[in-house]
Write a protein that holds these residues in place. Structure first.
Motif, mmCIF file in Angstrom:
data_model
loop_
_atom_site.group_PDB
_atom_site.id
_atom_site.type_symbol
_atom_site.label_atom_id
_atom_site.label_comp_id
_atom_site.label_asym_id
_atom_site.label_seq_id
_atom_site.Cartn_x
_atom_site.Cartn_y
_atom_site.Cartn_z
ATOM 1 N N ASP A 26 35.419 35.441 42.487
ATOM 2 C CA ASP A 26 36.454 35.819 41.510
ATOM 3 C C ASP A 26 35.882 36.649 40.367
ATOM 4 O O ASP A 26 36.272 36.496 39.207
ATOM 5 N N GLY A 28 35.285 39.745 37.912
ATOM 6 C CA GLY A 28 36.254 40.677 37.340
ATOM 7 C C GLY A 28 35.910 42.118 37.662
ATOM 8 O O GLY A 28 34.933 42.400 38.348
ATOM 9 N N VAL A 29 36.724 43.026 37.154
ATOM 10 C CA VAL A 29 36.474 44.463 37.310
ATOM 11 C C VAL A 29 35.661 44.907 36.096
ATOM 12 O O VAL A 29 36.139 44.847 34.959
ATOM 13 N N GLY A 72 36.950 40.746 49.034
ATOM 14 C CA GLY A 72 36.357 41.323 47.833
ATOM 15 C C GLY A 72 35.692 42.665 48.046
ATOM 16 O O GLY A 72 34.900 43.122 47.231
ATOM 17 N N SER A 74 36.968 45.866 48.079
ATOM 18 C CA SER A 74 37.317 46.935 47.132
ATOM 19 C C SER A 74 36.752 46.653 45.741
ATOM 20 O O SER A 74 36.269 47.562 45.058
ATOM 21 N N THR A 75 36.789 45.389 45.325
ATOM 22 C CA THR A 75 36.221 45.027 44.015
ATOM 23 C C THR A 75 34.720 45.297 43.999
ATOM 24 O O THR A 75 34.177 45.813 43.022
ATOM 25 N N THR A 76 34.052 44.952 45.110
ATOM 26 C CA THR A 76 32.608 45.209 45.215
ATOM 27 C C THR A 76 32.334 46.703 45.083
ATOM 28 O O THR A 76 31.422 47.115 44.360
ATOM 29 N N VAL A 78 34.207 49.112 43.657
ATOM 30 C CA VAL A 78 34.509 49.636 42.318
ATOM 31 C C VAL A 78 33.416 49.225 41.328
ATOM 32 O O VAL A 78 32.953 50.038 40.516
ATOM 33 N N ASN A 79 32.980 47.981 41.400
ATOM 34 C CA ASN A 79 31.962 47.509 40.461
ATOM 35 C C ASN A 79 30.596 48.131 40.728
ATOM 36 O O ASN A 79 29.865 48.476 39.800
ATOM 37 N N ARG A 102 43.735 50.396 47.822
ATOM 38 C CA ARG A 102 43.784 49.625 46.579
ATOM 39 C C ARG A 102 43.019 50.262 45.429
ATOM 40 O O ARG A 102 43.238 49.916 44.284
ATOM 41 N N PHE A 106 42.864 50.150 40.463
ATOM 42 C CA PHE A 106 41.842 49.752 39.473
ATOM 43 C C PHE A 106 41.769 50.756 38.316
ATOM 44 O O PHE A 106 41.256 50.453 37.255
ATOM 45 N N ASP A 175 35.550 53.274 50.827
ATOM 46 C CA ASP A 175 36.250 52.012 51.111
ATOM 47 C C ASP A 175 36.952 52.144 52.455
ATOM 48 O O ASP A 175 37.478 53.207 52.791
#
Length: 228
Positions: A26, A28-29, A72, A74-76, A78-79, A102, A106, A175
């Motif tokens: 969980d 964050g961005v 996770g 896309s979050t990975t 972007v970060n 997605r 962001f 992605d």
């Protein structure tokens, strides 16, 4: 009865590839949080390990895949892109998940013009690559979603696009949709230099993870490692 992966050792034993970073669940961005966020450290470790594990400086196009949705991925991406841009790398994110894109959410960017428009028409690259509000960080949205996602990705124009952006940016992160169930992600893995697998702790059984790795290798892709 639980055959999901529960530790770094599990992943490395069953997948036979290194775990490059362990990211908190969980997370964050990062670009929406403070620079001193403790979550950022996991991505700095990931960035460093990618640097040391990639075979050469030229191997700079990396796709990020997972076995299923919601792990996770896309979050990975972007970060990791944000941390690389912060470190001075000119970084391009390409949203090639043509089923459930997605990445644009962001950054509050409209995704009506992007990758698919570039692949289907003679648009110049400058029209589909957008500068984000973050220095060194660029983004190519998915564009209008096509009927045949795998077909449009498995094209000569896509191969030429990857070669073009590899020469213009220090790092290209692509992605893709989940690799089990649709062929798009395998197609992307065959086009880029390296594939990073995102594995969510205790989610998929081990035999499915082995299938993720095989899906990449069967098309000639190269697995760089795992973000757990």
């Amino acid at each position: 009865m639980d055959t999901s992966v529960k530790s770094v050792e599990d992943v490395e034993r069953y997948l036979q590839v290194p775990v490059l970073a362990v990211v908190p669940r969980d997370v964050g961005v990062l670009h929406q949080m403070s620079a001193s966020s403790p979550d950022a450290e996991a991505y700095r470790i990931l960035r460093t390990n990618i640097e040391f594990n990639r075979p050469s400086q030229d191997a700079n196009a990396i796709t990020i895949v997972s076995g299923g949705a919601g792990e996770g991925k896309s979050t990975t991406l972007v970060n990791l892109a944000y941390i690389c841009a912060q470190g001075g790398y000119s970084t391009l994110m390409i949203d090639a998940d043509l089923r459930r894109p997605r990445l644009h959410t962001f950054f509050d960017i409209n995704n009506t013009v992007g990758l698919t428009n570039y692949l289907a028409t003679a648009l110049p690259l400058e029209d589909v690559v957008l500068q984000t509000s973050i220095e060194n960080l660029y983004f190519m949205p998915s564009g209008v979603l096509p009927a045949d996602a795998a077909g449009i990705l498995n094209s000569r124009r896509m191969s030429e696009l990857i070669q073009e952006v590899k020469s213009r940016f220090d790092l290209v992160l692509v992605d893709s949709p989940p690799i089990l169930g649709v062929s798009d992600a395998s197609v992307i893995s065959s086009e880029v230099d390296l594939t990073l697998i995102v594995v969510q702790h205790r989610k998929l059984p081990r035999n499915m993870l082995v299938r993720v790795r095989q899906a990449v290798e069967n098309v000639g892709g190269r697995v760089l490692g795992v973000a757990l």
